[in-house]
Design an enzyme around this catalytic site. Structure first.
Site, short mmCIF file in Angstrom:
data_model
loop_
_atom_site.label_atom_id
_atom_site.label_comp_id
_atom_site.label_asym_id
_atom_site.label_seq_id
_atom_site.Cartn_x
_atom_site.Cartn_y
_atom_site.Cartn_z
N ASP A 108 -0.32 5.08 0.87
CA ASP A 108 -0.65 6.10 1.86
C ASP A 108 -0.67 5.51 3.27
O ASP A 108 -1.45 4.60 3.56
CB ASP A 108 -2.01 6.73 1.54
CG ASP A 108 -2.02 7.39 0.17
OD1 ASP A 108 -1.31 8.38 -0.01
OD2 ASP A 108 -2.73 6.88 -0.72
N ASP A 148 0.86 -1.18 0.00
CA ASP A 148 0.00 0.00 0.00
C ASP A 148 0.90 1.23 0.00
O ASP A 148 2.10 1.14 0.30
CB ASP A 148 -0.89 -0.03 1.24
CG ASP A 148 -1.77 1.20 1.35
OD1 ASP A 148 -2.39 1.58 0.35
OD2 ASP A 148 -1.82 1.79 2.44
#
Length: 382
Positions: free
Chosen positions: A21, A19
């Site tokens: 953020d 991922d």
């Protein structure tokens, strides 16, 4: 590290999906700053992420939630058109989270296929990582939510990443921080999931296969991957972490962010570090720093200091400037942290601030800290 009953011997990972953020990049700090200023223009006051419903959502979902929750007199599409240029101008200020560069460099070095899969659009992903040296070139695959039918918590993003990596989903490891929807998406895809959850997303730890206090704790050998090879005397070097604050009963009360070289610690910084502390304009001491998460609405951290070679009890109340240069894995009681720190700080890989020849960030920070101290003393004399 939690989930201690996890049986790693049964798992063989062929690819890693990350991922962005809150996992690799601290974009949340930038977004909150921009959003606070933007909402003020409408006479609104920013509330926490968990209340305004932004965390873990696609931008369209987030825009709809913000427009509704703040009762803005615009449409979600108009909000996106207004907020995007403001964020794009600030992505350069987003900093890599502890362990992010280390993990990316490790995966690239060992030629382990790895992808970036985010609920952001592909355009926004590339804007966010464009200022991070070597990131865009290192990823085998990058997938945004606009490239699949549904974003997280749907499995679409991770399944598409696995497809482009040409790896079976069951042989993929997802690494998520901060988002329960991301963990659910990884599990829905039939993948193994490691998470470093924030206080607001603590439920993610119960869903994931393994939960860590920091990305720096990640052990690839648990997943059938080669171990990190940067260990030196039971520690490894980290991108310098700059802190400042007042010493109170052995704890550092961190000052609010004031300068590009200083930052309020993200929750992903938990662990035992060592480095250098400056008191006043000349005195430097070697220190071990234990950073633990404080469960509170402010999501601050406990920052406990102890000196490697001298007592710091007499420094209570003093303003201190810290540069952390090394990390000792976790909080293992069998490790003599002071001994590890003392041996490591003698080595070139853990550079002493004075040896940076006046050009590196550490030396710039030290000069800035000394100047700040002199200015404070000047005003005390007036």
């Amino acid at each position: 590290m939690t989930n201690t009953d996890y049986n790693s011997a049964k798992t063989k990972i062929s690819a890693v999906i990350l991922d962005l953020d809150g996992t690799l990049l601290n974009t949340g700090l930038v977004v909150r700053s921009v959003l606070k200023e933007y909402l003020a223009s409408y006479g609104k006051v920013l509330i926490t992420d968990s209340k305004h419903g932004r965390v873990g959502k696609t931008q369209k979902e987030s825009a709809a939630a913000i427009v509704m929750n703040y009762e803005l007199p615009i449409t979600p599409d108009e909000y996106i058109a207004e907020i995007n240029p403001l964020c794009n101008a600030k992505w350069k200020d987003a900093k890599a989270l502890p362990g992010a560069n280390r993990l990316i460099q490790y995966l690239h070095k060992h030629r382990i296929p790895f992808a970036l899969a985010s609920n952001s659009s592909r355009e926004h992903i590339e804007a966010k990582i464009s200022n991070q040296k070597g990131w865009k070139e290192s990823f085998s695959v990058i997938v945004g939510s606009d490239q699949v039918q549904s974003g997280k918590p749907s499995a679409d993003l991770f399944l598409e990443a696995a497809k482009q990596l040409t790896v079976d989903a069951s042989n993929c490891l997802v690494i998520e921080e901060d988002s329960l929807v991301g963990v659910k998406a990884g599990k829905a895809a039939g993948m193994k999931v490691v998470v470093v959850p924030s206080d607001t997303e603590a439920d993610a730890a119960t869903v994931a296969d393994l939960s860590l206090d920091s990305l720096l704790e990640f052990q690839p050998e648990l997943w059938g991957l080669p171990p990190f090879d940067d260990w030196v005397n039971n520690a490894f070097p980290v991108t310098p972490i700059y802190l400042e604050g007042q010493l109170t009963d052995g704890f550092l009360a961190e000052s609010p962010e004031k300068d590009v070289h200083t930052s309020v610690l993200p929750h992903q910084s938990c662990g035992v570090y060592f480095g250098w502390a400056k008191i006043g304009i000349s005195k430097d001491i070697k220190v071990v720093v234990c950073i633990k998460r404080k469960l509170s609405v402010t999501s601050q951290s406990y920052i406990q200091l102890c000196s490697v070679d001298e007592s710091i009890d007499h420094l209570n109340g003093e303003q201190m400037h810290l540069v952390l240069v090394g990390y000792i894995r976790g909080f293992r009681s069998e490790v003599n942290y002071k001994s590890v720190a003392l041996s490591c700080l003698k080595l070139p890989v853990f550079t002493c601030p004075e040896s940076s020849r006046g050009s590196g960030l550490i030396t710039q920070f030290w000069k800035w800290a000394a100047l700040q101290t002199l200015v404070a003393k000047f005003f005390e004399m007036l």
